[in-house]
Motif scaffolding. Sequence first.
Motif, PDB file in Angstrom:
ATOM      1  N   PRO A  12       0.799  -1.236   0.000  1.00 47.15           N
ATOM      2  CA  PRO A  12       0.000   0.000   0.000  1.00 47.15           C
ATOM      3  C   PRO A  12       0.828   1.280   0.000  1.00 47.15           C
ATOM      4  CG  PRO A  12      -1.008  -1.593   1.463  1.00 47.15           C
ATOM      5  CD  PRO A  12       0.318  -2.175   1.041  1.00 47.15           C
ATOM      6  N   ILE A  13       2.089   1.213   0.383  1.00 44.14           N
ATOM      7  CA  ILE A  13       2.904   2.437   0.341  1.00 44.14           C
ATOM      8  C   ILE A  13       3.021   2.939  -1.096  1.00 44.14           C
ATOM      9  CG2 ILE A  13       5.125   3.487   0.888  1.00 44.14           C
ATOM     10  CD1 ILE A  13       5.461   1.361   3.079  1.00 44.14           C
ATOM     11  N   PRO A  14       3.643   2.179  -2.012  1.00 42.64           N
ATOM     12  CA  PRO A  14       3.731   2.688  -3.387  1.00 42.64           C
ATOM     13  C   PRO A  14       2.397   2.732  -4.103  1.00 42.64           C
ATOM     14  CG  PRO A  14       4.608   0.452  -3.260  1.00 42.64           C
ATOM     15  CD  PRO A  14       4.380   0.902  -1.850  1.00 42.64           C
ATOM     16  N   LEU A  15       1.503   1.795  -3.807  1.00 39.67           N
ATOM     17  CA  LEU A  15       0.211   1.782  -4.491  1.00 39.67           C
ATOM     18  C   LEU A  15      -0.629   2.997  -4.123  1.00 39.67           C
ATOM     19  CD1 LEU A  15      -0.688  -2.013  -4.184  1.00 39.67           C
ATOM     20  CD2 LEU A  15       0.175  -0.810  -6.206  1.00 39.67           C
ATOM     21  N   SER A  16      -0.530   3.447  -2.883  1.00 39.63           N
ATOM     22  CA  SER A  16      -1.278   4.646  -2.482  1.00 39.63           C
ATOM     23  C   SER A  16      -0.759   5.872  -3.226  1.00 39.63           C
ATOM     24  CB  SER A  16      -1.206   4.854  -0.974  1.00 39.63           C
ATOM     25  OG  SER A  16       0.124   5.091  -0.532  1.00 39.63           O
ATOM     26  N   VAL A  17       0.537   5.938  -3.465  1.00 39.26           N
ATOM     27  CA  VAL A  17       1.102   7.046  -4.238  1.00 39.26           C
ATOM     28  C   VAL A  17       0.499   7.072  -5.639  1.00 39.26           C
ATOM     29  CG1 VAL A  17       3.215   7.988  -5.256  1.00 39.26           C
ATOM     30  CG2 VAL A  17       3.264   7.034  -2.941  1.00 39.26           C
ATOM     31  N   THR A  18       0.442   5.907  -6.268  1.00 34.51           N
ATOM     32  CA  THR A  18      -0.100   5.818  -7.629  1.00 34.51           C
ATOM     33  C   THR A  18      -1.571   6.174  -7.659  1.00 34.51           C
ATOM     34  OG1 THR A  18       1.501   4.072  -8.141  1.00 34.51           O
ATOM     35  CG2 THR A  18      -0.395   4.287  -9.601  1.00 34.51           C
ATOM     36  N   SER A  19      -2.345   5.648  -6.702  1.00 37.21           N
ATOM     37  CA  SER A  19      -3.775   5.930  -6.668  1.00 37.21           C
ATOM     38  C   SER A  19      -4.043   7.403  -6.420  1.00 37.21           C
ATOM     39  CB  SER A  19      -4.446   5.075  -5.590  1.00 37.21           C
ATOM     40  OG  SER A  19      -5.825   5.386  -5.486  1.00 37.21           O
ATOM     41  N   LEU A  20      -3.331   8.003  -5.478  1.00 30.75           N
ATOM     42  CA  LEU A  20      -3.550   9.412  -5.164  1.00 30.75           C
ATOM     43  C   LEU A  20      -3.153  10.308  -6.333  1.00 30.75           C
ATOM     44  CD1 LEU A  20      -2.316   9.351  -1.483  1.00 30.75           C
ATOM     45  CD2 LEU A  20      -4.627   9.915  -2.228  1.00 30.75           C
ATOM     46  N   ALA A  21      -2.117   9.918  -7.064  1.00 25.69           N
ATOM     47  CA  ALA A  21      -1.719  10.692  -8.238  1.00 25.69           C
ATOM     48  C   ALA A  21      -2.770  10.619  -9.344  1.00 25.69           C
ATOM     49  CB  ALA A  21      -0.375  10.196  -8.756  1.00 25.69           C
ATOM     50  N   ALA A  22      -3.603   9.584  -9.286  1.00 30.13           N
ATOM     51  CA  ALA A  22      -4.673   9.406 -10.273  1.00 30.13           C
ATOM     52  C   ALA A  22      -6.033   9.763  -9.676  1.00 30.13           C
ATOM     53  CB  ALA A  22      -4.679   7.971 -10.777  1.00 30.13           C
ATOM     54  N   ASP A  23      -6.048  10.726  -8.741  1.00 30.73           N
ATOM     55  CA  ASP A  23      -7.288  11.207  -8.135  1.00 30.73           C
ATOM     56  C   ASP A  23      -8.064  10.109  -7.432  1.00 30.73           C
ATOM     57  OD1 ASP A  23      -6.859  13.854  -9.042  1.00 30.73           O
ATOM     58  OD2 ASP A  23      -7.667  13.327 -11.003  1.00 30.73           O
TER      59      ASP A  23
END
Length: 471
Positions: free
Chosen positions: A428-439
């Motif tokens: 969830p650390i890197p995945l949250s970055v990706t999700s948040l960058a994609a709104d």
Amino acid sequence: MTQLSGISRRLLLGGALASGALATGVGSARTAAALPAPGRRPGQKSMINVSFETYRTVRVGVIGLGNRGSGMTTGWSVVPGCTVTAVCDIRADRARRTADQLVAQGKPRPAEFGGTADSYEQLLRRDDIDLVYIATPWEFHHEQGKAALLAGKHVLVELPIATELHELWDLVDTSERTRRHLMLSENCSYGRNELAMLKMAHEGMFGDITNGHGGYLHDLRQLLFSDTYYTDAWRRRWHTRSTASFYPMHGLAPVAAAMDINRGDRMTTLRATATAPKGLADYRERFVPRSHPSWKETYINGDLVTCLIDTAKGRVIRAEHDVSSPRPYSRINSLAGSRGIFEDYAGTSSTGGRVYVEPDHSGHSWRDFDTFRKEFDHWLWKKIGDDAANNGGHGGMDYVLQWRTVQLMRAGLVPDIDVYDSAAWCSPIPLSVTSLAADGRPVDVPDFTRGAWVNLRLGLDSRVSEMPPVA
């Protein structure tokens, strides 16, 4: 209370459900969209259900001797059949001080390494180390963990094992190639309430599990701005680098274990939300002098970052991280299903939990967890609970983690937490970055097991076993 005797409900029903997950299409739409796992190199094989070789004495080398590492070093030294043979920190005085403390406690003096950023490499070249324990700042975990595997050591890494997706895959692949275990040092997975909750779930007390909620909600503002607690302010500086769920594992891991993640179910998609970054700047404005170096920093990580994680069986996990807000400490630790719910709600009873399960409970009123915890107390706490209370931090769960790790190695057993659990819980650390960058749009969670998640197997719900006698 109603409980199935003998074989747990999980083993009676879970195997059929898990083995049929792909054939019946459970979660097929989500898994079809998942990123393909990178292929294994020739000769690379899974580490699932691979036992430790048997060790007469487990010899531990410690890398990182700050607040966490120094305290855990003492813990390793008192576990039966374990000895600390080497210690290392970039600050050589810490290695010397830790070695002095062990000698003062009547333990053999470990070899000391330190003074440079690569001093740990000298430690890894020693042939009297079986397990490397890493407690350095997060940014060094991947590099040091991989180096320890390549040096032929088993590795226990403090949270997280890595912060980037490619690093997580790299540790999985390196573990498979070297045939050495890498494990997340997730002490909360060994908490007394967490393990009792797991047993209740696997005995069917909550019915069909539908959702869980866990997190790390801890007001760290004073410590984050301390000039001495986090060396070089390493943890505060992460809040200037990214918007991410930096540290959800303490709450996520126990819920994932109760849901048999990687052991009959798996996480498939994650979507994240974040509040505005207000807490650290506000605290600094009120309590930190203008001469402090933190005034050159801009905080961008949201105070509360929430990850909603879907699983192949249609469950939902909510994992939260907040270290910037004024609030009492909580890991939340909640699990719910078709017949009941548990919440680790501080203050309701001596055990700190509350529960509601049918048919025993009715009237929409919470009940204390005391009786349930006594009935579903994990065998580890029954066996070493008194020792844990006397020797371990965080309510004893540090010692339970250390005792169990040593026991697994000395008895030649399979790890409770393997590299695949470790990678999934940290993803969830890197995945949250990706999700948040994609709104906040959903992103796929990798299957680090490469398809083996469908097979039910033991983990933290381990069977009773003994610590081999110390010669």
